[in-house]
Write a protein that holds these residues in place. Sequence first.
Motif, mmCIF file in Angstrom:
data_model
loop_
_atom_site.group_PDB
_atom_site.id
_atom_site.type_symbol
_atom_site.label_atom_id
_atom_site.label_comp_id
_atom_site.label_asym_id
_atom_site.label_seq_id
_atom_site.Cartn_x
_atom_site.Cartn_y
_atom_site.Cartn_z
ATOM 1 N N LEU A 184 0.995 -1.033 0.058
ATOM 2 C CA LEU A 184 -0.024 0.025 -0.014
ATOM 3 C C LEU A 184 0.922 1.269 0.046
ATOM 4 N N ILE A 185 0.796 2.205 -1.037
ATOM 5 C CA ILE A 185 1.700 3.295 -1.286
ATOM 6 C C ILE A 185 0.904 4.428 -0.785
ATOM 7 N N ALA A 186 1.287 5.269 0.235
ATOM 8 C CA ALA A 186 0.576 6.139 0.795
ATOM 9 C C ALA A 186 0.908 7.317 -0.002
ATOM 10 N N THR A 187 0.138 8.060 -0.690
ATOM 11 C CA THR A 187 0.676 9.118 -1.790
ATOM 12 C C THR A 187 0.856 10.599 -1.090
ATOM 13 N N GLN A 188 0.501 10.680 0.144
ATOM 14 C CA GLN A 188 0.731 11.936 0.894
ATOM 15 C C GLN A 188 1.635 11.662 2.080
ATOM 16 N N VAL B 170 -1.379 -1.157 -4.334
ATOM 17 C CA VAL B 170 -2.370 -0.292 -4.089
ATOM 18 C C VAL B 170 -2.101 1.249 -3.876
ATOM 19 N N ARG B 171 -2.663 2.322 -4.318
ATOM 20 C CA ARG B 171 -2.440 3.583 -3.910
ATOM 21 C C ARG B 171 -3.437 4.245 -3.355
ATOM 22 N N VAL B 172 -3.237 4.728 -1.891
ATOM 23 C CA VAL B 172 -4.280 5.465 -1.282
ATOM 24 C C VAL B 172 -3.793 6.862 -0.717
ATOM 25 N N ARG B 173 -4.625 7.819 -0.995
ATOM 26 C CA ARG B 173 -4.039 9.094 -0.662
ATOM 27 C C ARG B 173 -4.217 9.234 0.807
ATOM 28 N N ALA B 174 -3.202 9.173 1.426
ATOM 29 C CA ALA B 174 -2.926 9.228 3.028
ATOM 30 C C ALA B 174 -1.571 9.458 3.260
#
Length: 235
Positions: free
Chosen positions: A182-186, A207-211
């Motif tokens: 899980l890639i945290a984009t922020q 998976v990429r999550v805006r987190a």
Amino acid sequence: MSTTPTIVLVHGAFGGSDMWRGVIAKLQTHGYTAVAVANPLRDLESDARYVAETVRAVDGPVVLVGHSYGGAVITRAARDTSNVEALVYSAAFQPDEGESSFGLAGRFPGAKLGPDTTTVVEHEGEPELRVQPEHFRDVIAGDLPEATTNALAVTQRPVLQKALTAELSGRPAWRTLPSWTLIATQDNAIPAQAQEFMAERAGSHVVRVRASHSPSISQPDAVADLIMEAAKAKR
């Protein structure tokens, strides 16, 4: 022996096992047993031994999950177990042999964890790091309510500096085990670019999550869903 994997969760620096609370709740509703390890945060090799001992005590297959520095720990620990079937990295380090957590974070621009945002205190002769409370929200958990980050800043668990500067010895477990990331984009602690680099190198399912750097708290369903994807892939 159950064929349903037990989920072993390993937190990273400046956090604790309670960071997985929301993730555990969803896993349990779907019938999974979870074990949240209290990562000692003292040294990569000894922390990995501690986690490996916990994993070996599980009767049956395991999906091993790491957050942040916990990713480096599971990368080392899984080599010393026979029942880990998959690795899951949540905003985490995936080091190769000879790489350290600090080295990977600094390889790409954007990391805000460093001398300007941390406090160093000697503990039994070893430098120990804490994130300065005024910087905790920006560095670690910018997508959480301010009251939550204020509490996390106070209750954070410090890490010995040598744990973050230690280079991984030997072959990383992601070279022989399937991995999910899980890639945290922020993320301001491990830049998303660094996470992308490590995940691509490992051949991870991504998976990429805006987190922020705390997706298990701000996006527990996304983290739990990825873990369950890994668990089902091995059944």
